[in-house]
Design an enzyme around this catalytic site. Structure first.
Site, PDB file in Angstrom:
ATOM      1  CB  SER A  87      -0.973  -0.057   1.622  1.00 47.90           C
ATOM      2  OG  SER A  87      -1.859  -0.638   1.456  1.00 47.90           O
ATOM      3  CD  GLU A 146      -6.825   4.215   2.033  1.00 46.89           C
ATOM      4  OE1 GLU A 146      -6.420   3.365   1.883  1.00 46.89           O
ATOM      5  OE2 GLU A 146      -6.956   4.200   3.359  1.00 46.89           O
ATOM      6  CG  ASP A 194      -5.666  -4.527   2.072  1.00 43.25           C
ATOM      7  OD1 ASP A 194      -4.677  -4.435   0.806  1.00 43.25           O
ATOM      8  OD2 ASP A 194      -4.704  -4.404   3.070  1.00 43.25           O
ATOM      9  CG  HIS A 231      -2.693  -3.335  -3.161  1.00 41.34           C
ATOM     10  ND1 HIS A 231      -3.380  -4.295  -3.195  1.00 41.34           N
ATOM     11  CD2 HIS A 231      -1.996  -2.051  -2.575  1.00 41.34           C
ATOM     12  CE1 HIS A 231      -3.381  -4.101  -1.343  1.00 41.34           C
ATOM     13  NE2 HIS A 231      -2.996  -2.428  -1.707  1.00 41.34           N
TER      14      HIS A 231
END
Ligand SMILES: [Zn+2]
Length: 390
Positions: free
Chosen positions: A115, A281, A286, A329
């Site tokens: 990250s 965010e 994740d 990602h």
């Protein structure tokens, strides 16, 4: 025989204890979710009972960009978005954004990024090394889009669901070669001049080894400090520091609409004649892919996507706001292997507990959104936004 049995049980008990120790955070997070028992089935399968409504927006006529909102789903590859789309009955707010593309996420020194490097490229326009944040591959600090906005006299904000000193927010606000220097990194926010800050991680602000009370320091600088939504929603002017959890926030279904409320409060407070830059965010998509829990992942994605919907509606009304939704990602090597669109069920496979290297989506709305189609390097996205902010 009996003696052997007792010894074996003790050994097993120790093994279980050791496992609980290493995976302590996972166990606490899962057990404390009040939805775990009645809503979540097998770890690799999930069904949504009630889908939420999504918004549609029309592109503004204006070509002028006054405000920029960058929204990052941490770990949100195309499979995460695809699973969310099925589970919400074939609708997502980000899907309704008129332009889309892809971003390549690799770091300078590793094909599969973390990250730190992934978010840093999106923040600064410079690809960097694994573990590096807000610095170039040689470790030199580089300015982020947020810093550019401050230079231009725009207001700035950051709203996340992880500890606020973690990789993505720090990529935009500070500079570091080591994400594990949590107290040092948290201290970078104090004099950052960012007008709106919200997330978790209060344990790195108070009760610190160096004795500093960063919350008090921020209050002394004129910030209003809040640690719950009721108090947040009472604030109607000035700078805000919102810290809502000791470390990471609770799972999405437990914590309520913190991200939505913080993003919309940030917009209310930041909107001004000179414009603003806001980074939002969905940090925990994740985390649940690392833990291979598709239901928790989906609820985090929905939490993020509902925030996208509210932001889009505001941006449509404003008419001069560029909104970019992307990811740093993908995580978990998630694969959609079965399910049903009418029944809003997915069955998935996770091929890794780490990150994976597939392209991630880019969605764009607002003035110049059509320039965000095609395949981009992650850093190229930031350079494009930077050029448009000039
Ligand atoms: Zn990430």
């Amino acid at each position: 025989m009996k003696k052997f049995f007792v010894v074996l049980m003790l050994a097993l008990g120790c093994a279980a204890g050791a496992f609980a120790q290493t995976d302590e955070e996972q166990d606490i997070s899962r057990n404390r979710s009040k939805y775990a028992n009645d809503q979540f089935r097998e770890d690799d399968q999930y069904t949504v009972a009630e889908p939420y409504a999504t918004v549609t927006v029309t592109q503004p006529k204006s070509r002028r960009i006054k405000n920029v909102i960058v929204m990052i789903g941490d770990g949100m590859g195309v499979e995460q978005v695809g699973c969310g789309w099925v589970l919400n009955g074939g609708h997502l707010n980000m899907d309704n954004m008129p332009y889309s593309g892809y971003s390549r996420t690799y770091a300078v020194d590793r094909l599969i990024t973390d990250s730190c490097a992934g978010g840093s490229a999106l923040a600064t326009g410079v690809k960097t090394r694994y573990y590096y944040m807000g610095v170039d591959p040689d470790g030199n600090p580089v300015p982020s889009l947020l810093h550019d906005a401050q230079q231009k006299g725009m207001k700035t904000g950051v709203a996340v669901t992880c500890r606020i000193n973690d990789a993505t927010p720090l990529d935009f606000v500070g500079h570091s070669l080591d994400r594990d220097e949590e107290e040092i990194n948290a201290a970078q926010f104090v004099d950052s001049g960012v007008d709106f800050l919200s997330g978790g991680g209060i344990q790195f602000w108070q009760g610190r080894e160096d004795g500093r009370d960063l919350v008090k320091e921020m209050v002394d600088r004129g910030y209003t400090f809040v640690d719950n939504l009721e108090d947040l929603n009472k604030v109607h002017e000035g700078r805000v520091l919102g810290l809502f959890a000791p470390l990471e926030m609770e799972p999405a279904l437990d914590r309520g609409p913190v991200l939505e409320d913080c993003a919309m409060k940030a917009i209310e407070l930041l909107d001004n004649r000179k414009g603003f830059f806001l980074m939002v965010e969905g940090s925990s998509i994740d985390d649940w892919c690392h833990r291979q829990k598709v239901g928790y992942m989906a609820e985090e994605l929905f939490d993020f996507d509902r925030t996208v919907g509210k932001v889009l509606k505001w941006a449509e009304k404003d008419g001069h706001t560029l909104v970019i939704v992307t990811a740093d990602h993908a995580t978990g090597g998630l694969t959609l292997i079965d399910g049903s669109l009418p029944e809003r069920t997915v069955k998935v496979h996770f091929s890794t507990k780490g990150h994976n290297g597939i392209l991630v989506p880019v969605f764009a709305y607002g003035p110049h959104a059509e320039e965000f189609t095609g395949v981009f390097e992650n850093a190229e996205l930031a350079r494009k936004i930077r050029a448009l902010m000039k």
